[in-house]
Design an enzyme around this catalytic site. Structure first.
Site, PDB file in Angstrom:
ATOM      1  N   GLU A 193      33.285  33.986  29.337  1.00  0.00           N
ATOM      2  CA  GLU A 193      32.660  33.787  30.640  1.00  0.00           C
ATOM      3  C   GLU A 193      31.154  33.977  30.561  1.00  0.00           C
ATOM      4  OE1 GLU A 193      32.502  32.381  33.241  1.00  0.00           O
ATOM      5  OE2 GLU A 193      33.387  33.483  34.924  1.00  0.00           O
ATOM      6  N   ARG A 197      39.969  36.786  28.955  1.00  0.00           N
ATOM      7  CA  ARG A 197      38.592  36.521  29.376  1.00  0.00           C
ATOM      8  C   ARG A 197      37.709  37.707  29.000  1.00  0.00           C
ATOM      9  NH1 ARG A 197      36.479  35.761  35.685  1.00  0.00           N
ATOM     10  NH2 ARG A 197      34.696  37.178  35.478  1.00  0.00           N
ATOM     11  N   ASP A 227      33.426  38.327  45.955  1.00  0.00           N
ATOM     12  CA  ASP A 227      34.230  38.580  44.758  1.00  0.00           C
ATOM     13  C   ASP A 227      33.725  39.836  44.050  1.00  0.00           C
ATOM     14  OD1 ASP A 227      35.975  38.350  42.651  1.00  0.00           O
ATOM     15  OD2 ASP A 227      34.927  36.697  41.678  1.00  0.00           O
ATOM     16  N   CYS A 237      32.176  38.879  40.271  1.00  0.00           N
ATOM     17  CA  CYS A 237      32.179  37.504  39.777  1.00  0.00           C
ATOM     18  C   CYS A 237      31.455  37.428  38.432  1.00  0.00           C
ATOM     19  CB  CYS A 237      31.498  36.590  40.798  1.00  0.00           C
ATOM     20  SG  CYS A 237      31.189  34.922  40.206  1.00  0.00           S
ATOM     21  N   HIS A 283      44.525  34.882  33.813  1.00  0.00           N
ATOM     22  CA  HIS A 283      43.543  35.483  32.903  1.00  0.00           C
ATOM     23  C   HIS A 283      43.221  36.912  33.318  1.00  0.00           C
ATOM     24  CE1 HIS A 283      40.104  34.688  35.657  1.00  0.00           C
ATOM     25  NE2 HIS A 283      40.541  33.455  35.776  1.00  0.00           N
ATOM     26  N   GLU A 326      40.463  40.133  32.320  1.00  0.00           N
ATOM     27  CA  GLU A 326      39.129  40.308  31.777  1.00  0.00           C
ATOM     28  C   GLU A 326      38.862  41.739  31.334  1.00  0.00           C
ATOM     29  OE1 GLU A 326      36.829  40.619  36.046  1.00  0.00           O
ATOM     30  OE2 GLU A 326      38.076  38.884  35.555  1.00  0.00           O
ATOM     31  N   ASP A 331      43.754  33.605  38.586  1.00  0.00           N
ATOM     32  CA  ASP A 331      42.902  34.745  38.274  1.00  0.00           C
ATOM     33  C   ASP A 331      43.716  36.022  38.486  1.00  0.00           C
ATOM     34  OD1 ASP A 331      40.850  36.586  38.002  1.00  0.00           O
ATOM     35  OD2 ASP A 331      39.524  35.613  39.453  1.00  0.00           O
ATOM     36  N   ASN A 339      34.786  27.546  32.266  1.00  0.00           N
ATOM     37  CA  ASN A 339      34.606  27.765  33.699  1.00  0.00           C
ATOM     38  C   ASN A 339      33.326  27.097  34.169  1.00  0.00           C
ATOM     39  OD1 ASN A 339      34.887  28.785  36.285  1.00  0.00           O
ATOM     40  ND2 ASN A 339      34.169  30.836  35.774  1.00  0.00           N
ATOM     41  N   TYR A 375      44.035  25.597  39.795  1.00  0.00           N
ATOM     42  CA  TYR A 375      43.528  26.929  39.498  1.00  0.00           C
ATOM     43  C   TYR A 375      43.374  27.720  40.791  1.00  0.00           C
ATOM     44  CZ  TYR A 375      40.390  30.703  38.161  1.00  0.00           C
ATOM     45  OH  TYR A 375      39.838  31.942  37.966  1.00  0.00           O
ATOM     46  N   ASP A 419      42.003  39.058  37.638  1.00  0.00           N
ATOM     47  CA  ASP A 419      40.944  40.064  37.538  1.00  0.00           C
ATOM     48  C   ASP A 419      41.123  40.933  36.290  1.00  0.00           C
ATOM     49  OD1 ASP A 419      39.741  39.054  39.764  1.00  0.00           O
ATOM     50  OD2 ASP A 419      40.423  40.623  41.126  1.00  0.00           O
TER      51      ASP A 419
END
Length: 306
Positions: free
Chosen positions: A191, A161, A59, A124, A114, A116, A87, A214, A44, A89
């Site tokens: 998440e 996500r 982040d 984060c 992913h 989001e 990731d 996660n 990952y 974002d």
């Protein structure tokens, strides 16, 4: 376009009813090499680790698509047979930008990524004060990724996500995930869960869509091991801070030692060999293989060794 080896392998893993994919978080070539050397089935690429290692920043959505895609591609290129989940974002903008992000990740050989539902200036998932886009904007991102995937003839996997649990509650979070799956996502990622009850329920509520978990040390979600996650029904579990925490702790201790004593003492293995010396690091990164390849094709640069 040829299908991605990593994506095809990840799809096989998810189709296996007895398989759970456990991924350590890696952020650079060295941490990725170590995880590959240990033998993980998949890796990952952490966005937080990418921000910290490439920019020295937290982040908070400061990385660009090029920061992330380039880093993911480097990691994926170390072993094309091992899937890399990355990731992405928020996709870094509106639908056009999300499509461009998807194309970049595909070209870099990423197996899955992913996206989001936070605003572009994200943070984060285990920090407070996250701001969200509406569900239509979120689903437009997923549809853009799915359309770009189809246009590229790729089998890259899209992980939806949602960070909405914190402010909008469980029911709305599940509604968003179901809408994202309808828009083209392959995997669901809730998440910031704070209870094992929610962790177990989302797998049931999202079935048959595979779910992604996660595990963040010091975060808001209860930590569970792979066996417990498997019993809950998860198919992918990431420990995104594995590499970043190891570097943080190790570098902190070595720097303190050098600052206070003026030297860093060598460490030794049980059989008396120096542990973690320059030779170990170079060998981990493929020193012998490079020399073997050079000789195989007729090169002479390493005929006397390295």
């Amino acid at each position: 376009m040829a299908q991605l080896k990593g994506a095809a392998q990840l799809r096989k893993y998810l189709a296996d009813p007895d398989k759970i994919v456990v991924c350590p978080g890696v952020h650079d070539g060295l941490t990725a090499r170590m995880a590959l050397n240990v033998g993980f089935d998949a890796l990952y690429m952490t966005g937080a680790g990418t921000a910290a290692s490439r920019l020295g920043q937290p982040d908070l959505g400061l990385t660009t698509v090029d920061d992330m895609a380039t880093n993911a591609g480097m990691i994926a290129g170390l072993d094309r047979n091992v899937p890399v989940i990355a990731d992405a974002d928020t996709g870094f903008g509106g639908p056009l930008m999300v499509a461009r992000t998807t194309e970049k990740y595909i070209l870099q050989g990423v197996a899955a990524f992913h996206i989001e539902d936070q605003v572009t200036t994200k943070r984060c998932g285990h920090l407070r004060g996250k701001e969200l886009v509406d569900v239509n904007t979120y689903c437009a991102r997923i549809r853009a990724a799915a359309a770009a995937r189809k246009e590229m003839g790729s089998d890259i996997m899209i992980i939806a996500r949602t960070d909405s649990l914190q402010s909008l509650g469980y029911e709305e979070a599940v509604r968003r995930l179901k809408a994202a799956v309808e828009a083209g996502a392959d995997v669901a990622f809730l998440e910031g869960m704070t209870t094992k009850e929610d962790m177990a329920n989302v797998v049931k509520d999202m079935a048959p869509t595979p779910c992604f978990l996660n595990m963040v040390s010091g975060g808001v979600t209860p930590l569970v091991n792979a066996d417990e996650a498997k019993r809950m029904g998860y198919k992918i579990v990431i420990w995104p801070l594995a590499g970043m925490t190891a570097v943080y702790l190790g570098m902190r201790d070595f720097c303190r030692e050098l600052k206070s004593t003026g030297e860093i003492k060598e460490r030794y293995t049980e059989d008396g060999k120096i542990d973690g010396g320059v030779g170990d690091c170079f060998e981990l990164c493929g020193l012998s293989k490079c020399g073997e390849f050079d000789q195989m094709v007729g090169g002479t640069s390493f005929a006397k060794g390295a």
